[in-house]
Design an enzyme around this catalytic site. Structure first.
Site, PDB file in Angstrom:
ATOM      1  N   ASP A  25       0.863  -1.188   0.000  1.00 37.29           N
ATOM      2  CA  ASP A  25       0.000   0.000   0.000  1.00 37.29           C
ATOM      3  C   ASP A  25       0.900   1.238   0.000  1.00 37.29           C
ATOM      4  O   ASP A  25       1.789   1.369   0.844  1.00 37.29           O
ATOM      5  CB  ASP A  25      -0.886  -0.027   1.252  1.00 37.29           C
ATOM      6  CG  ASP A  25      -1.883   1.108   1.296  1.00 37.29           C
ATOM      7  OD1 ASP A  25      -3.096   0.833   1.329  1.00 37.29           O
ATOM      8  OD2 ASP A  25      -1.438   2.285   1.328  1.00 37.29           O
ATOM      9  N   ILE A  26       0.675   2.124  -0.966  1.00 42.22           N
ATOM     10  CA  ILE A  26       1.506   3.334  -1.051  1.00 42.22           C
ATOM     11  C   ILE A  26       1.236   4.208   0.186  1.00 42.22           C
ATOM     12  O   ILE A  26       0.088   4.355   0.606  1.00 42.22           O
ATOM     13  CB  ILE A  26       1.219   4.118  -2.344  1.00 42.22           C
ATOM     14  CG1 ILE A  26       1.461   3.201  -3.557  1.00 42.22           C
ATOM     15  CG2 ILE A  26       2.093   5.365  -2.428  1.00 42.22           C
ATOM     16  CD1 ILE A  26       1.190   3.854  -4.894  1.00 42.22           C
ATOM     17  N   ASP A  65      -2.600   9.713 -10.581  1.00 43.25           N
ATOM     18  CA  ASP A  65      -2.745   8.602 -11.535  1.00 43.25           C
ATOM     19  C   ASP A  65      -1.398   8.261 -12.175  1.00 43.25           C
ATOM     20  O   ASP A  65      -1.051   7.097 -12.356  1.00 43.25           O
ATOM     21  CB  ASP A  65      -3.730   8.981 -12.658  1.00 43.25           C
ATOM     22  CG  ASP A  65      -5.174   8.797 -12.231  1.00 43.25           C
ATOM     23  OD1 ASP A  65      -5.391   8.364 -11.091  1.00 43.25           O
ATOM     24  OD2 ASP A  65      -6.070   9.081 -13.045  1.00 43.25           O
ATOM     25  N   GLU A  89      -4.689   2.389  -4.334  1.00 39.71           N
ATOM     26  CA  GLU A  89      -3.218   2.452  -4.325  1.00 39.71           C
ATOM     27  C   GLU A  89      -2.648   1.221  -3.619  1.00 39.71           C
ATOM     28  O   GLU A  89      -1.622   1.303  -2.953  1.00 39.71           O
ATOM     29  CB  GLU A  89      -2.711   3.751  -3.681  1.00 39.71           C
ATOM     30  CG  GLU A  89      -3.650   4.382  -2.691  1.00 39.71           C
ATOM     31  CD  GLU A  89      -3.739   3.654  -1.367  1.00 39.71           C
ATOM     32  OE1 GLU A  89      -4.682   2.849  -1.212  1.00 39.71           O
ATOM     33  OE2 GLU A  89      -2.880   3.898  -0.489  1.00 39.71           O
ATOM     34  N   ASN A 120      -2.317  13.170  -4.044  1.00 42.00           N
ATOM     35  CA  ASN A 120      -3.471  13.742  -4.756  1.00 42.00           C
ATOM     36  C   ASN A 120      -3.741  15.171  -4.295  1.00 42.00           C
ATOM     37  O   ASN A 120      -3.982  16.064  -5.105  1.00 42.00           O
ATOM     38  CB  ASN A 120      -4.729  12.910  -4.490  1.00 42.00           C
ATOM     39  CG  ASN A 120      -4.786  11.671  -5.359  1.00 42.00           C
ATOM     40  OD1 ASN A 120      -4.270  11.650  -6.461  1.00 42.00           O
ATOM     41  ND2 ASN A 120      -5.421  10.628  -4.842  1.00 42.00           N
TER      42      ASN A 120
HETATM   43  P1  GH3 Z   1      -1.611   5.373   4.250  1.00 43.00           P
HETATM   44  O1  GH3 Z   1      -0.134   5.633   4.341  1.00 43.00           O
HETATM   45  O2  GH3 Z   1      -2.208   5.118   5.593  1.00 43.00           O
HETATM   46  O3  GH3 Z   1      -1.929   4.275   3.299  1.00 43.00           O
HETATM   47  O4  GH3 Z   1      -2.267   6.723   3.729  1.00 43.00           O
HETATM   48  P2  GH3 Z   1      -2.985   6.973   2.330  1.00 43.00           P
HETATM   49  O5  GH3 Z   1      -3.192   8.437   2.182  1.00 43.00           O
HETATM   50  O6  GH3 Z   1      -2.233   6.287   1.249  1.00 43.00           O
HETATM   51  O7  GH3 Z   1      -4.312   6.165   2.527  1.00 43.00           O
HETATM   52  P3  GH3 Z   1      -5.834   6.553   2.343  1.00 43.00           P
HETATM   53  O8  GH3 Z   1      -6.550   5.233   2.352  1.00 43.00           O
HETATM   54  O9  GH3 Z   1      -6.251   7.576   3.346  1.00 43.00           O
HETATM   55  O10 GH3 Z   1      -5.930   7.217   0.934  1.00 43.00           O
HETATM   56  C1  GH3 Z   1      -5.762   6.519  -0.237  1.00 43.00           C
HETATM   57  C2  GH3 Z   1      -5.910   7.519  -1.347  1.00 43.00           C
HETATM   58  O11 GH3 Z   1      -5.684   6.905  -2.611  1.00 43.00           O
HETATM   59  C3  GH3 Z   1      -7.286   8.144  -1.387  1.00 43.00           C
HETATM   60  C4  GH3 Z   1      -7.717   8.001  -2.851  1.00 43.00           C
HETATM   61  O12 GH3 Z   1      -8.224   9.184  -3.320  1.00 43.00           O
HETATM   62  C5  GH3 Z   1      -6.435   7.639  -3.552  1.00 43.00           C
HETATM   63  N1  GH3 Z   1      -6.684   6.833  -4.740  1.00 43.00           N
HETATM   64  C6  GH3 Z   1      -7.245   5.604  -4.805  1.00 43.00           C
HETATM   65  N2  GH3 Z   1      -7.335   5.182  -6.084  1.00 43.00           N
HETATM   66  C7  GH3 Z   1      -6.812   6.174  -6.857  1.00 43.00           C
HETATM   67  C8  GH3 Z   1      -6.626   6.344  -8.272  1.00 43.00           C
HETATM   68  O13 GH3 Z   1      -6.960   5.484  -9.099  1.00 43.00           O
HETATM   69  N3  GH3 Z   1      -6.058   7.509  -8.685  1.00 43.00           N
HETATM   70  C9  GH3 Z   1      -5.682   8.483  -7.807  1.00 43.00           C
HETATM   71  N4  GH3 Z   1      -5.110   9.580  -8.284  1.00 43.00           N
HETATM   72  N5  GH3 Z   1      -5.863   8.359  -6.476  1.00 43.00           N
HETATM   73  C10 GH3 Z   1      -6.413   7.225  -6.009  1.00 43.00           C
HETATM   74 MG    MG Z   2      -2.017   4.202   1.228  1.00 45.12          MG
HETATM   75 MG    MG Z   3      -4.903   2.058   0.991  1.00 44.90          MG
END
Ligand code: GH3
Ligand code: MG
Ligand code: MG
Length: 289
Positions: free
Chosen positions: A161-162, A178, A204, A169
């Site tokens: 997980d990123i 993206d 992500e 974003n």
């Molecule tokens: P953590 O280190 O705890 O994983 O923090 P995080 O910010 O990575 O985790 P969180 O679950 O709060 O947020 C994940 C974000 O990923 C929110 C969502 O908008 C973004 N995301 C998910 N899918 C996509 C995508 O296809 N494109 C983009 N640009 N953003 C995405």
């Molecule tokens: Mg994350």
């Molecule tokens: Mg996540």
């Protein structure tokens, strides 16, 4: 879905013919006779396709409606330009011509984008990252589990997980986000071994199946990927440099433990990796077997 996809290809072909007809009317057949409304009908197949899409892919409603709006705008514009020509003895102005062609290109590009997305969905690949989508995942993991049971050679399921991706974003915009996802997927493809599998698990998050790997070799592969991400920022086309790290949780195959249970255990380990500070790899607590 195959129906909608076939109709989409035919729609694009029909639009090529439609554009030729519009050119004929605009430049040569001024006195083609009849009302332009009758001569320049929108390709009927567009509506058939739209109906098939609405029924088979309700989740893509927004992009279908956007294309339908573009389609309407194109037809209104194309007719207006023809009707505006006095007595229809002249040709369109450069500006009117360019407007029709620009609208046409916008529509065709939208149709082509959807065509690519449908092709990806059918192929089981995720369009943004080119990695596998979840289509066929259960079968793939069951196959790996069977191989393990037959051969005794272990495998590893890992979730990645990123870290703090939401702030990527928030800081650089969703589109940059993206592109970061696509760049991360590229590194995954390069740093896993050629016979390992990678899926976009969602958002992500990514799932890996490291084949014929014991604890030590699994950690070595994941560590190489973790380092590759953390040591070099992603550079976007506009030169922006975006640092990326990721956290990992993994679980090793065991007798009498299903792949679904392994993923759950890997997810709990990933949760610990986050809680312990991110940018790290955590092994799942031993599961019963
Ligand atoms: P953590 O280190 O705890 O994983 O923090 P995080 O910010 O990575 O985790 P969180 O679950 O709060 O947020 C994940 C974000 O990923 C929110 C969502 O908008 C973004 N995301 C998910 N899918 C996509 C995508 O296809 N494109 C983009 N640009 N953003 C995405
Ligand atoms: Mg994350
Ligand atoms: Mg996540």
């Amino acid at each position: 879905m195959a129906g909608a996809s076939d109709l989409l290809s035919q729609t694009i072909d029909a639009y090529m013919d439609w554009l030729v007809l519009w050119h004929r009317l605009a430049f040569f057949d001024h006195s083609a006779g009849g009302d332009v409304h009758d001569v320049l009908m929108p390709p009927p197949i567009f509506h058939q396709w739209q109906e098939a899409m609405r029924q088979s892919l309700p989740q893509d409603k927004a992009s279908i409606e956007k294309l339908a709006a573009l389609h309407d705008q194109l037809h209104i514009l194309a007719r207006l330009v023809l009707m505006k020509m006095p007595e229809r003895h002249t040709t369109p102005t450069r500006k009117d011509y360019d407007n029709v062609v620009a609208k046409y290109e916008e529509l065709i590009q939208g149709l082509r984008r959807l065509e690519r997305a449908l092709a990806f969905a059918a192929s089981g690949l995720d369009p943004l990252t080119g990695l596998r989508s979840r289509t066929g995942l259960t079968e793939d993991l069951a196959r790996e589990q069977n191989r393990f049971l037959r051969s005794g050679r272990p495998f590893c399921l890992a979730l990645m997980d990123i870290d703090h991706f939401k702030s990527v974003n928030d800081t650089y915009g969703h589109e940059a986000g993206d592109r970061v996802l696509a760049a991360v997927a590229d590194r995954i493809s390069r740093d896993l071994r050629s016979f390992d599998d990678a899926w976009r698990w969602g958002g992500e998050e990514f799932l890996f199946c490291l084949k014929e790997a014991d604890d030590t070799s699994a950690v070595a592969v994941l560590e190489r990927l973790r380092m590759a991400l953390a040591s070099k920022p992603v550079i976007l086309a506009d030169g922006k440099s975006i640092p990326v790290t990721a956290s990992f949780g993994f679980a090793m195959s065991r007798l009498n433990v299903t792949p679904e249970e392994l993923i759950r255990a890997a997810d709990q380990a990933l949760y610990r990796a986050k809680a312990e500070g991110r940018n790290r790899i955590v092994a799942a607590a031993t599961i019963k077997d």
